[in-house]
Design a protein around this motif. Structure first.
Motif, mmCIF file in Angstrom:
data_model
loop_
_atom_site.group_PDB
_atom_site.id
_atom_site.type_symbol
_atom_site.label_atom_id
_atom_site.label_comp_id
_atom_site.label_asym_id
_atom_site.label_seq_id
_atom_site.Cartn_x
_atom_site.Cartn_y
_atom_site.Cartn_z
ATOM 1 N N ILE A 46 0.837 -1.206 0.000
ATOM 2 C CA ILE A 46 0.000 0.000 0.000
ATOM 3 C C ILE A 46 0.873 1.258 0.000
ATOM 4 O O ILE A 46 0.589 2.237 -0.692
ATOM 5 C CB ILE A 46 -0.959 -0.013 1.220
ATOM 6 C CG1 ILE A 46 -1.925 -1.204 1.123
ATOM 7 C CG2 ILE A 46 -1.753 1.284 1.288
ATOM 8 C CD1 ILE A 46 -2.690 -1.301 -0.185
ATOM 9 N N SER A 47 1.986 1.223 0.752
ATOM 10 C CA SER A 47 2.849 2.405 0.764
ATOM 11 C C SER A 47 3.488 2.601 -0.601
ATOM 12 O O SER A 47 3.778 3.728 -1.004
ATOM 13 C CB SER A 47 3.911 2.288 1.854
ATOM 14 O OG SER A 47 4.988 1.513 1.406
ATOM 15 N N THR A 101 0.819 4.431 -2.644
ATOM 16 C CA THR A 101 0.736 5.870 -2.356
ATOM 17 C C THR A 101 1.940 6.598 -2.956
ATOM 18 O O THR A 101 1.831 7.748 -3.362
ATOM 19 C CB THR A 101 0.655 6.140 -0.846
ATOM 20 O OG1 THR A 101 1.765 5.530 -0.208
ATOM 21 C CG2 THR A 101 -0.633 5.611 -0.262
ATOM 22 N N THR A 109 -2.563 -2.469 -8.421
ATOM 23 C CA THR A 109 -2.716 -2.696 -6.976
ATOM 24 C C THR A 109 -3.568 -3.937 -6.718
ATOM 25 O O THR A 109 -3.220 -4.778 -5.881
ATOM 26 C CB THR A 109 -3.403 -1.488 -6.310
ATOM 27 O OG1 THR A 109 -2.743 -0.307 -6.722
ATOM 28 C CG2 THR A 109 -3.367 -1.609 -4.809
ATOM 29 N N SER A 111 -2.370 -7.408 -4.919
ATOM 30 C CA SER A 111 -3.045 -7.917 -3.723
ATOM 31 C C SER A 111 -3.539 -9.335 -3.949
ATOM 32 O O SER A 111 -3.373 -10.208 -3.096
ATOM 33 C CB SER A 111 -4.221 -7.023 -3.351
ATOM 34 O OG SER A 111 -3.820 -5.686 -3.329
#
Lengths: 225, 151
Positions: free
Chosen positions: A89-90, A93, B22, B26
């Motif tokens: 996730i970092s 971002t 993303t 995941s």
């Protein structure tokens, strides 16, 4: 691109960017390539040692704890999967920060850089907790309290490699966080607005993604396989 | 003018691409973890376990590809530049093969010609009493030294 109209000396004759990338960014790529070899050497050394040994500790027995969990909890892979998602996730971002930089959107850069820094610090905190936990179980460089998968005695190779490689990676995360903080300060001081571009953020971004990339390998080699 | 050059360099994909990558990353991670959990109960030397490990490695490489190609934007750079980075990394193919083969061969040689090593690696031991750091650190090293002296 290589059609006859261009005389051969022109492309590399200076005054042009043959790769169409900024110098610093290209050098960042080459640095990351060399860093990839360093990490590769560590991981391959680990693999070689593991292949040359009859037994090896079971990661699911070693990494089974969780912060604030009761003593005898058996939760393999849970904590490390949280760490993995934090880093992914970092990384996302960071991509958003780079994109905002390309659009000269200062607010977006600041917001996403702060989120990235928080992600990095969260990851480091998780690692600190895990190291601390393992240390109190008796694991450290040169001491391995864990048994092999088949119940035979284990050598200290396991802990030596684990602490060296995750430590080296953690140090990269730490320097990445420091670089991102510097980028944040420079953004807040309008340095990039004055320069007219946010290319520096892209270089920091490359480094940060590399840290995430290495974790993909470390995570697989130590926790999954 | 500088700006347009810089912009062209980063053509391809927008926020949509980021979201897509993303999600892919995941999902790949979740599959890896599912395989990891599945592997816990498997017998040690089974070929199924080896196959699952192979699958995990392939997923790992897929994740690496997505991070490098899309997050680090390598896919949208000029081909010549990609080659200057990817071609040297091809060394890893030899690097991994040669060293793992060497490690494996070393184990086979030891098991064949070093009966002591072979015997040692079949003796089951009791899990040591929790010797936590700071409390019994010297005791931990002492018996080992004594053992050596006896041997």
């Amino acid at each position: 691109m290589s059609t006859a109209t261009v005389t051969p000396t022109k492309l590399w004759g200076g005054g042009k960017s043959p790769f169409n990338v900024e110098y610093g960014k290209l050098m960042m790529w080459y640095f990351l390539m060399s860093d990839a070899f360093t990490f590769g050497a560590f991981l391959i050394s680990y693999g070689t040692t593991r292949f040359s040994t009859n037994g090896w500790p079971d990661p699911n027995e070693v990494f089974k704890s969780f912060p604030f969990a009761p003593e005898g909890v058996h939760a393999p892979l849970v904590f490390v999967s949280i760490m993995t998602f934090i880093l992914i996730i970092s990384s996302v971002t960071m991509v958003l920060a780079v994109r905002a930089g390309q659009n000269m959107d200062k607010k977006g850069v600041v917001k996403n850089l702060i989120l990235t820094i928080i992600g990095g610090i969260a990851f480091l905190s998780c690692q600190a907790w895990e190291w601390n936990h393992l240390y109190h179980e008796g694991a450290w460089w040169g001491s391995n309290p864990f048994l092999n998968h088949d119940g035979t005695a284990s050598s200290t190779n396991f802990t030596n490699y684990f602490f060296t490689i995750t430590g080296f990676h953690g140090f990269h995360v730490f320097s990445g966080v420091v670089i991102n903080i510097i980028m944040l300060i420079m953004t807040l001081m309008d340095k990039f607005e004055q320069r007219g571009h946010y290319l520096m953020i892209e270089k920091a971004g490359l480094y940060w993604h590399f840290v995430d990339l290495v974790w993909v390998f470390v995570f697989t080699c130590f926790y999954l396989i | 003018m500088e700006h347009t050059v810089a912009h062209e360099e980063h053509s391809g994909g927008g926020t949509k691409e980021i979201i897509r990558v993303t999600i892919i990353l995941s999902v790949l991670t979740v599959i890896e973890l599912a395989l990891g959990f599945w592997m816990i109960g498997m017998p040690l030397e089974s070929s199924l376990r080896l196959a699952v490990k192979g699958a995990i490695v392939i997923l790992m490489l897929a994740k690496a590809f997505y991070i490098v190609a899309y997050f680090m934007h390598l896919k949208h750079e000029l081909k010549n530049m990609i080659m200057t980075i990817v071609v040297p990394l091809a060394l890893f193919a030899w690097f991994i093969t040669a060293f793992l083969y060497d490690g494996n061969s070393f184990r086979n040689l030891r098991n064949t010609y070093d009966p002591h090593y072979k015997e040692q690696s079949t003796i089951k031991v009791e899990k040591k009493a929790e010797n936590k750091h700071g409390e019994s650190n010297h005791e931990e090293t002492k018996p080992a030294a004594e053992k050596k002296a006896v041997e």
